[in-house]
Each structure stands twice: as C-alpha cells, then as structure tokens.
Design a protein around this motif. Structure first.
Motif, mmCIF file in Angstrom:
data_model
loop_
_atom_site.group_PDB
_atom_site.id
_atom_site.type_symbol
_atom_site.label_atom_id
_atom_site.label_comp_id
_atom_site.label_asym_id
_atom_site.label_seq_id
_atom_site.Cartn_x
_atom_site.Cartn_y
_atom_site.Cartn_z
ATOM 1 N N UNK A 42 -124.847 -96.024 34.843
ATOM 2 C CA UNK A 42 -124.130 -96.418 36.054
ATOM 3 C C UNK A 42 -124.186 -97.932 36.207
ATOM 4 N N UNK A 43 -123.029 -98.551 36.489
ATOM 5 C CA UNK A 43 -122.957 -99.995 36.711
ATOM 6 C C UNK A 43 -122.371 -100.228 38.099
ATOM 7 N N UNK A 44 -123.219 -100.470 39.110
ATOM 8 C CA UNK A 44 -122.707 -100.694 40.465
ATOM 9 C C UNK A 44 -122.102 -102.078 40.617
ATOM 10 N N UNK A 50 -117.734 -107.474 30.874
ATOM 11 C CA UNK A 50 -117.718 -107.177 29.447
ATOM 12 C C UNK A 50 -118.950 -106.377 29.044
ATOM 13 N N UNK A 51 -119.996 -106.446 29.860
ATOM 14 C CA UNK A 51 -121.220 -105.709 29.547
ATOM 15 C C UNK A 51 -120.967 -104.209 29.438
ATOM 16 N N UNK A 52 -120.002 -103.699 30.184
ATOM 17 C CA UNK A 52 -119.695 -102.260 30.106
ATOM 18 C C UNK A 52 -119.182 -101.879 28.732
ATOM 19 N N UNK A 53 -118.342 -102.725 28.147
ATOM 20 C CA UNK A 53 -117.843 -102.443 26.808
ATOM 21 C C UNK A 53 -118.981 -102.491 25.796
ATOM 22 N N UNK A 54 -119.921 -103.411 25.973
ATOM 23 C CA UNK A 54 -121.086 -103.485 25.088
ATOM 24 C C UNK A 54 -121.905 -102.204 25.178
ATOM 25 N N UNK A 55 -122.086 -101.678 26.378
ATOM 26 C CA UNK A 55 -122.828 -100.426 26.546
ATOM 27 C C UNK A 55 -122.128 -99.268 25.836
#
Length: 218
Positions: A42-44, A50-55
C-alpha cells in the motif's frame, strides 16, 4: 487533511516534491523487510511516484491512494498499459497491470480494501500532513493493517519550522504517534548538506493485547 490544497497543487503543476528517480532509501532498505514475492504493498498519498513502478519490478502488487486526478493520469500515461476504471463506494478505482490506484481520500479507506496488504511504503505521506492529521493517520493505519504487517517510512527532520509540507517529524513524535500499535526500528539516518535529516524507519504492527479476567470463587 486539506483536500483542496493537494488537488490545487497538482492542478497547478506545483509538484516539486515529485521525484523523477527512484528513492534511494527505498532501494537500500526495502530488502530488509524480507517480503514474499507477489506481496501487496500500500502506498498512501502516492501522487505519481515512480517508486510504485519500482515496487512492481520487484514482483509486488501495488495499491496507491491519491486525491488528485492529475497525479493518477500522469502515472497511468507514463506506463502505456490498458487502464480499467470502475467505481467503488468511496473511490474511483484504476487498475493497470499490477497497480491499482484508488482516487479519493485515504481516510475513507476500509480494512477490507487492503485486507491482503503485507506492507506500506510511506515516503511523503506522513510528512505531508499537519500535526492533527498525523494522529488521525497513525490511528487509521493501525486499523487498516493486520498484526505483522510492516511499514517502511522515510521521515524528515529539519532545523527550521515550515508552514507548508513537508513537515518535520522527530523520533519522539513518531514514537508518540505509532508506539502503542507498532514496533519501531530506526534503520538509518541520512544527514543532507542542507541540514535536513531523513530517518528511515521500519514499523511492524503489534498483535492485539489479550487480557484475561479471573474471578475469585468463594
């Protein structure tokens, strides 16, 4: 949380907080969480990070929560994948591959929306909130996460007070916010040249305390 403030920030393009590169603390300390492949994250207050794509590239499924439509549009456009849009009771949901974005207020998130989340990644959520909202955020996070779930938190300590985000969050304040419901470990403290310190914390949701009541029998 001032919803209109954040919507106007994205609408006006005043997004200096948006990093074009992957956060170094995320890359350095994510492996310490030892999450299983395919774990949900979860990313609030995710913005267009761009960190979401890395995850996703690390094998995770990501749920991002964001108020601003402009941020969601920016993220989805960069990925060049089909987007499936539908409505939930409290959110508009955008599904794009391994990423699900919920457009709406984080505080409207229900535990069933994140029932299988193993970890939270917070680089810019807590420090974006004024102090009263931080207490609400910490309490809501405790309600959302099951025991054992982790939170990788990048905080910020700065020498001068600010009237706008990002705000300073010291370790005593963090302990007061989360200490009742989370175990808190400081993994690293990065001292920048401008005097700002970026501490990296790992928080682990505690199990509920079970109290037994004994009655004396005569």
């Amino acid at each position: 949380m001032n919803r209109q403030f954040w919507k106007s920030i994205w609408a006006e393009g005043d997004t200096g907080f948006h990093q074009l590169s992957i956060n170094a603390h995320l890359k350095n300390f994510w492996p310490t969480l030892d999450l299983a492949a395919g774990a949900r994250v979860l990313v609030p207050l995710c913005g267009a990070s761009e960190d979401m794509q890395w995850l996703v590239q690390q094998g995770h499924r990501v749920i991002g929560v964001e108020l601003a439509q402009e941020a969601i549009d920016a993220f989805c456009t960069r990925r060049h994948e089909t987007v499936i849009r539908d409505r939930l009771p409290n959110f508009v949901r955008y599904r794009q591959g391994a990423v699900t974005l919920l457009q709406g207020d984080f505080f409207h998130l229900h535990p069933k929306d994140v029932a299988h989340v193993a970890c939270v990644y917070d680089r810019a959520a807590l420090v974006a909130l004024p102090e009263p909202a931080r207490h609400r955020y910490a309490f809501h996070m405790a309600q959302l996460l099951r025991p054992g779930a982790q939170l990788l938190l990048v905080a910020r300590e700065q020498p001068a007070d600010r009237r706008s985000p990002p705000f300073s969050v010291t370790q005593p304040h963090l302990d007061a916010l989360f200490g009742v419901n989370f175990h808190i470990d400081c993994l690293h403290r990065h001292e920048r040249d401008d005097g700002v310190v970026e501490p990296v914390y790992r928080l682990t949701r505690k199990a509920p305390v079970v109290r037994s009541i004994y009655r004396a029998h005569g």
